[in-house]
Design an enzyme around this catalytic site. Structure first.
Site, PDB file in Angstrom:
ATOM      1  CB  ALA A  73     -38.759  47.299  45.394  1.00  0.00           C
ATOM      2  N   GLY A 118     -37.727  53.229  45.105  1.00  0.00           N
ATOM      3  CA  GLY A 118     -38.825  53.412  46.037  1.00  0.00           C
ATOM      4  C   GLY A 118     -38.428  54.178  47.288  1.00  0.00           C
ATOM      5  CD  GLU A 121     -40.904  55.636  43.133  1.00  0.00           C
ATOM      6  OE1 GLU A 121     -41.528  55.829  42.075  1.00  0.00           O
ATOM      7  OE2 GLU A 121     -40.661  54.497  43.580  1.00  0.00           O
ATOM      8  CD  GLU A 141     -37.435  53.216  40.350  1.00  0.00           C
ATOM      9  OE1 GLU A 141     -37.990  53.364  41.448  1.00  0.00           O
ATOM     10  OE2 GLU A 141     -36.731  54.096  39.811  1.00  0.00           O
TER      11      GLU A 141
END
Length: 267
Positions: A73, A118, A121, A141
């Protein structure tokens, strides 16, 4: 390189192997592909276009940044957000990860450098991960006060088991390529700089097969995972029925008997 279609400023789709292999390029190199709201919308748009393209048999997710696949992110953008902004942005961000995860054809991630949060991910949302020797992966995270929210808490245990996923998520540690392969976090480690080339070559090997068969196999793999054996075999049977009377099956059998390469109708 084939033709290229842009989705906003930060995402491109390129065609290879006569259009059967689509390369989805994360193209925000100055920010190491940090996923901003704009970039998330572009990933979603590209995935929607690819999902509806009957010519595409394989998607390969790559990065134009030399230093990273994707660092997750965009925390600089997030830092300016109010609580209301965070809530508004959540569906935008979530749609990007879901877009990759729900691609109906096989998807391969080509990972080098950092693939964190992310970014990892997005790779986990693919079916296979090819990493080069420079790759560093992880879900850090909890070290910044959140949780893996792009599917990581669900995708990682499906890949490496519950306890291993818990250790990686709770420690927030970064894992280098060799250990990542050993733990099953990635599927193949190749020489530094060769991840894109190897992933595209793997995509080409997959793309010679029936598009109907590939999509139905992926659906059965995804829907059947986590079910008990009997329920899983019912999922498989439904997938078999969806291809048994297809043009691809007829062509595949004919080509085998005539000792020639199949010309898949793709339906």
């Amino acid at each position: 390189m084939g033709d290229e279609r842009r989705f906003g400023e930060f995402v491109a789709v390129r065609r290879h192997e006569g259009g059967t292999v689509a390369e989805l390029v994360l193209d925000r190199p100055k920010a190491m592909n940090a996923v901003s709201s704009d970039m998330a919308r572009s990933i979603t748009g590209a995935c929607e276009a690819l999902a509806g393209d009957r010519d595409v048999r394989v998607v390969v997710l790559t990065s134009s940044s030399e230093r990273a696949f994707c660092v997750g992110a965009d925390l600089k953008e997030r830092n300016s957000f109010s609580d209301a902004d965070m809530l508004r942005q959540r569906p935008v961000s979530r749609a990007a990860y879901t877009g990759v995860l729900e691609l109906p054809m096989p998807a391969i991630a080509a990972v080098h450098g950092f693939a964190l949060g992310g970014g990892f991910e997005l790779a986990l949302a693919c079916d296979l991960i090819v990493a080069d020797g420079t790759a560093v992966v992880g879900l850090p995270e909890v070290s910044v006060g959140v949780i893996p929210g792009g599917g990581g808490t669900q995708l990682l245990p499906r890949r490496v088991g519950a306890a291993r996923a818990a250790e990686l998520i709770f420690t927030a540690r970064r894992v280098r390529a060799a250990e990542a392969a050993e733990l099953g976090l990635v599927d193949q480690v190749v020489d530094a700089g060769a991840d894109r080339e190897e992933a595209l070559a793997l995509g080409a090997r997959i793309a010679v097969n029936s598009p109907v068969g590939l999509r139905a196999s992926k659906k059965a793999l995804r829907l059947g995972h986590g079910l008990d054996m009997r329920a899983g075999l019912e999922v498989e049977d439904a997938a078999w029925r969806s291809v048994a009377f297809s043009g691809d099956r007829a062509e595949g059998v004919a080509a085998f008997n005539e000792k020639r390469s199949p010309q898949w109708p793709g339906e």
